[in-house]
Design a protein around this motif. Structure first.
Motif, PDB file in Angstrom:
ATOM      1  N   ALA A  18     -15.651 -20.250  -4.628  1.00 45.24           N
ATOM      2  CA  ALA A  18     -16.607 -20.155  -5.747  1.00 45.24           C
ATOM      3  C   ALA A  18     -17.824 -19.315  -5.363  1.00 45.24           C
ATOM      4  CB  ALA A  18     -17.040 -21.552  -6.158  1.00 45.24           C
ATOM      5  N   TYR A  19     -18.185 -18.420  -6.288  1.00 43.75           N
ATOM      6  CA  TYR A  19     -19.337 -17.529  -6.102  1.00 43.75           C
ATOM      7  C   TYR A  19     -20.235 -17.675  -7.340  1.00 43.75           C
ATOM      8  CZ  TYR A  19     -16.543 -15.007  -2.578  1.00 43.75           C
ATOM      9  OH  TYR A  19     -15.793 -14.654  -1.485  1.00 43.75           O
ATOM     10  N   GLY A  20     -21.464 -18.138  -7.124  1.00 44.90           N
ATOM     11  CA  GLY A  20     -22.399 -18.286  -8.242  1.00 44.90           C
ATOM     12  C   GLY A  20     -23.497 -17.244  -8.165  1.00 44.90           C
ATOM     13  N   TYR A  21     -23.826 -16.687  -9.342  1.00 49.11           N
ATOM     14  CA  TYR A  21     -24.868 -15.657  -9.411  1.00 49.11           C
ATOM     15  C   TYR A  21     -25.856 -16.024 -10.501  1.00 49.11           C
ATOM     16  CZ  TYR A  21     -21.489 -13.101  -6.669  1.00 49.11           C
ATOM     17  OH  TYR A  21     -20.605 -12.745  -5.683  1.00 49.11           O
ATOM     18  N   ASP A  22     -27.129 -15.749 -10.222  1.00 53.25           N
ATOM     19  CA  ASP A  22     -28.147 -15.957 -11.249  1.00 53.25           C
ATOM     20  C   ASP A  22     -29.264 -14.947 -11.041  1.00 53.25           C
ATOM     21  OD1 ASP A  22     -28.653 -18.561 -13.262  1.00 53.25           O
ATOM     22  OD2 ASP A  22     -30.428 -17.320 -12.854  1.00 53.25           O
ATOM     23  N   LEU A  66     -23.818 -18.213  -3.055  1.00 51.31           N
ATOM     24  CA  LEU A  66     -24.802 -18.251  -4.151  1.00 51.31           C
ATOM     25  C   LEU A  66     -25.799 -17.125  -3.931  1.00 51.31           C
ATOM     26  CD1 LEU A  66     -25.011 -22.075  -3.927  1.00 51.31           C
ATOM     27  CD2 LEU A  66     -24.425 -20.867  -6.029  1.00 51.31           C
ATOM     28  N   GLN A  67     -25.906 -16.255  -4.910  1.00 54.30           N
ATOM     29  CA  GLN A  67     -26.772 -15.082  -4.730  1.00 54.30           C
ATOM     30  C   GLN A  67     -27.472 -14.688  -6.009  1.00 54.30           C
ATOM     31  OE1 GLN A  67     -24.176 -12.155  -2.972  1.00 54.30           O
ATOM     32  NE2 GLN A  67     -24.253 -13.217  -1.004  1.00 54.30           N
ATOM     33  N   ILE A  68     -28.645 -14.054  -5.821  1.00 54.91           N
ATOM     34  CA  ILE A  68     -29.367 -13.490  -6.964  1.00 54.91           C
ATOM     35  C   ILE A  68     -28.626 -12.231  -7.405  1.00 54.91           C
ATOM     36  CG2 ILE A  68     -31.550 -12.464  -7.721  1.00 54.91           C
ATOM     37  CD1 ILE A  68     -32.841 -14.011  -5.300  1.00 54.91           C
ATOM     38  N   ALA A  69     -28.323 -12.132  -8.698  1.00 52.57           N
ATOM     39  CA  ALA A  69     -27.715 -10.904  -9.227  1.00 52.57           C
ATOM     40  C   ALA A  69     -27.920 -10.867 -10.729  1.00 52.57           C
ATOM     41  CB  ALA A  69     -26.219 -10.848  -8.909  1.00 52.57           C
ATOM     42  N   ASN A  70     -28.000  -9.654 -11.244  1.00 56.70           N
ATOM     43  CA  ASN A  70     -28.014  -9.444 -12.692  1.00 56.70           C
ATOM     44  C   ASN A  70     -26.590  -9.092 -13.092  1.00 56.70           C
ATOM     45  OD1 ASN A  70     -28.143  -8.419 -15.295  1.00 56.70           O
ATOM     46  ND2 ASN A  70     -30.202  -7.591 -15.003  1.00 56.70           N
TER      47      ASN A  70
END
Ligand SMILES: C[S@@+](CC[C@H](N)C(=O)[O-])C[C@H]1O[C@@H](n2cnc3c(N)ncnc32)[C@H](O)[C@@H]1O
Length: 193
Positions: A62-66, A88-92
């Motif tokens: 699982a990879y979560g982006y926000d 988990l990473q910051i991304a647009n």
């Protein structure tokens, strides 16, 4: 909406979407499908990561982006506390290049959070982040609101936007959080090609 808008919502604690638990529809979907290969899944607009942890708990990569740094900080902390493994990473999601091509994308309250004028960008982003033949599982929020976020949509709009690129595998009304009962529709799509 801008990164500053979402970051300020987290910093002020103005997060009515934060239910402290994953989407009930997702929980039921994962329980009903033990046969699925435990592949990579991208959860864009993951917030504090409840859905990311549900996929991870079920054995997926699982990879979560926000877009909001504070959401990712909270998601990392809660994922560590739960002793689960997820990226988990910051991304647009709308603008950034994906770090890899995913087998799955899971949508839950990102489509309704962006400006309706950005929905073409959302479809383009989905086609950028998902493998050909990949699966797109969406919990759609069918509300009439035009003054969001959340911004409403209809099944017709979803069909028009996604059916040119995806085959619909299944569609159902899921179990929901109490204040969304009867307002959600799950669509399970496979990308063409
Ligand atoms: C309504 S909240 C839902 C959060 C989470 N999906 C949940 O249900 O708890 C929308 C989330 O999308 C994030 N977001 C908005 N625009 C985004 C974008 N372009 N790329 C990535 N995340 C975005 C916001 O920061 C926020 O965390």
């Amino acid at each position: 909406m801008s990164q500053a808008f979402w970051e300020s919502r987290y910093q002020s604690g103005d997060m009515p979407w934060e239910k402290g638990a994953p989407s009930p529809g997702l929980v039921d979907f994962l329980a009903a499908h033990p046969e699925l290969a435990r592949d990579t899944v991208c959860i864009p607009g993951c917030g504090t990561g409840h859905d990311v942890r549900a996929w991870a708990r079920a054995g997926f990569q699982a990879y979560g982006y926000d877009i909001a740094p504070s959401a990712i900080r909270l998601a990392v902390r809660q994922t560590r506390s739960a002793k689960l493994s997820a990226q988990l990473q910051i991304a647009n999601f709308l603008q950034d290049a994906p770090p890899l091509l995913f087998d799955w994308v899971f949508e839950h309250t990102l489509f309704c959070a962006i400006q309706p004028g950005e929905r073409d960008d959302y479809v383009r982003a989905l086609l950028r982040w998902l493998k050909p033949g990949g699966q797109y599982l969406a919990v759609n929020y069918l509300i009439p609101d035009r003054d969001g976020p959340p911004f409403g949509t209809t099944r017709d709009e979803l069909w028009q936007r996604f059916s040119p690129h995806f085959d619909l595998l299944q569609e159902w009304v899921p179990r929901s959080y109490p204040n969304r009962t009867g307002l959600e529709l799950m669509l399970w799509w496979r990308r063409k090609g």
